[in-house]
Motif scaffolding. Structure first.
Motif, short mmCIF file in Angstrom:
data_model
loop_
_atom_site.label_atom_id
_atom_site.label_comp_id
_atom_site.label_asym_id
_atom_site.label_seq_id
_atom_site.Cartn_x
_atom_site.Cartn_y
_atom_site.Cartn_z
N TYR A 130 0.83 -1.20 0.00
CA TYR A 130 0.00 0.00 0.00
C TYR A 130 0.87 1.26 0.00
O TYR A 130 0.63 2.20 -0.75
N VAL A 176 2.40 9.16 3.57
CA VAL A 176 1.62 8.60 4.66
C VAL A 176 1.70 9.54 5.86
O VAL A 176 2.77 10.02 6.22
N THR A 204 -0.78 2.90 11.89
CA THR A 204 -2.00 3.44 11.30
C THR A 204 -1.74 4.66 10.44
O THR A 204 -1.03 5.58 10.84
N ASP A 205 -2.34 4.66 9.27
CA ASP A 205 -2.26 5.75 8.30
C ASP A 205 -3.50 6.63 8.45
O ASP A 205 -4.62 6.14 8.36
N ARG A 206 -3.29 7.93 8.71
CA ARG A 206 -4.42 8.86 8.80
C ARG A 206 -4.78 9.32 7.40
O ARG A 206 -3.99 9.98 6.72
N VAL A 207 -5.99 8.98 6.95
CA VAL A 207 -6.43 9.28 5.59
C VAL A 207 -7.68 10.14 5.64
O VAL A 207 -8.37 10.21 6.66
N VAL A 250 -11.68 6.90 4.96
CA VAL A 250 -11.40 5.48 5.19
C VAL A 250 -12.20 4.60 4.23
O VAL A 250 -11.69 3.61 3.69
N VAL A 286 -10.63 4.48 0.79
CA VAL A 286 -9.39 3.70 0.82
C VAL A 286 -9.72 2.21 0.89
O VAL A 286 -9.12 1.39 0.17
N GLN A 343 -12.37 3.80 11.41
CA GLN A 343 -11.18 2.95 11.28
C GLN A 343 -11.49 1.66 10.53
O GLN A 343 -12.59 1.11 10.62
N PHE A 392 -6.04 1.93 8.89
CA PHE A 392 -6.39 3.23 8.33
C PHE A 392 -7.37 3.92 9.26
O PHE A 392 -8.26 3.28 9.83
N SER A 409 -9.67 7.79 9.82
CA SER A 409 -10.07 9.15 9.46
C SER A 409 -10.50 9.87 10.72
O SER A 409 -11.27 9.32 11.53
#
Length: 348
Positions: free
Chosen positions: A67, A78, A240-243, A246, A249, A274, A305, A307
């Motif tokens: 990813y 990221v 964890t990736d803050r997007v 979510v 993604v 999440q 992931f 948000s």
């Protein structure tokens, strides 16, 4: 020569050829990019540690690495939101302090403060979030959970005690002195920071002996989380990736055929969402009933992931990012390592 303390630290550590590309992978807060100097602040050391732990997690989680590689190819970065780890409280942990104390002794000198306590009752655990005092919205948080063995059977507790009693403490006397100095003065000399960082990274690993197959099955029968701790220890359970979205993604990753969670966890206040890839299997060497070493496949770590929405803090009348967690969300996400199956024998 590297122009910032952060570049200097990562360039000077063993394996720097792997760490330096992290500047292309991760959003690095401007507050951590300070010009080279003789003193390195706690926020710079915290950011360096987070970047090294993120890199370590990617090496263990192929889906997450894929990813991230996709993101880099399209010029995205990221935003590392938090890393999570598991500990055990109320039982012998050998030379290692029990529960979260093994990590608060690290996090507090680095500038972290408690930012929330989250009962995880279905799992017989308690989670605590730690945010950085100097830049809470920019520096990755730590979510440290403690499992409570006394909620389980006597056989379970005996097994946990036997395994964790073998724990060693990766923090040596010199590292403890450096953390004390950092706690008091909020900075270290560059050479001291370089000496401390590899030791801190080693703290996020398994410090005890592996269980036998029978011991692992005993733990798994009552707690998938303790079974995970028995093989993976204090390694990052996930990063964890803050997007921004979510759901978008998750849909994109699902279309790529990657094993992502079916549902999205939504906090009670509706501001935190999440989801995650399912845990990657890993191979661990365990002993069978005859004492013969056998390779077994068990759940490893995963990539998540999240948000987070902004809101108006009514007390201060300021706009804030919701940095909270949610007990329901956390318990749903923890299921990613609860592959409800016994350890799998790896074919020779």
């Amino acid at each position: 020569m590297p122009s910032t303390n952060l570049h200097f630290m990562l360039a000077s550590l063993p394996g720097a050829e792997h760490s330096m590309p992290l500047f292309d992978v991760l959003h690095v807060p401007p507050s951590t990019l300070r010009p080279r100097s003789d003193a390195v602040s706690r926020i710079e050391i915290a950011q360096a540690l987070n970047m090294l732990l993120f890199e370590k997690l990617l090496k263990a989680v192929p889906h997450g690495n894929d990813y991230v590689a996709d993101a880099v190819r399209v010029g995205s970065k990221v935003r590392f939101d938090h890393g999570a780890l598991r500990t055990v409280l109320g039982i012998s942990t050998g030379m290692l302090p029990a529960g979260e104390a093994a990590f608060t002794r690290i996090l507090r000198p680095l500038g972290y403060r408690l930012n929330g306590v989250y009962p995880l009752q279905r799992l017989s655990m308690t989670g605590r979030a730690y945010a950085h005092e100097d830049a809470p919205e920019d520096i990755a948080q730590f979510f440290v959970s403690e499992l409570h063995p006394h909620h389980f059977s006597a056989t379970f507790q005996t097994t946990v005690n036997k395994i964790l009693a073998t724990s060693q403490d990766p923090l040596d006397a010199h590292s403890k002195q450096l953390l004390q100095h950092l706690s008091t003065h909020r900075s270290l000399a560059g050479t001291e920071a370089l000496a401390l960082l590899p030791v801190l990274v080693r703290c996020f690993d398994r410090q005890h002996s592996l269980p036998t197959i029978a011991e692992y099955r005993t733990l798994l029968a009552e707690s998938a989380e303790m079974a995970w701790i028995s093989t993976e220890g204090n390694a990052f359970n996930h990063a964890t990736d803050r997007v921004a979205d979510v759901a978008a993604v998750a849909d994109a990753q699902r279309q790529l055929g990657r094993p992502i969670k079916d549902a999205i966890e939504v906090s009670r206040n509706g501001r935190v969402r999440q989801t995650a890839f399912r845990a990657c299997p890993v191979t661990r060497m365990m002993q069978d009933e005859d004492g013969t070493p056998v390779e077994m496949q068990v759940p490893g770590s995963f990539y998540e992931f999240i948000s987070r929405e902004r809101y108006l803090d009514e007390d201060t009348q300021t706009d804030k990012l919701d940095l909270s967690f949610d007990s329901g969300n956390a318990q749903g996400i923890f299921k990613m390592t609860a592959a409800a199956a016994p350890p799998v024998l790896v074919d020779a």
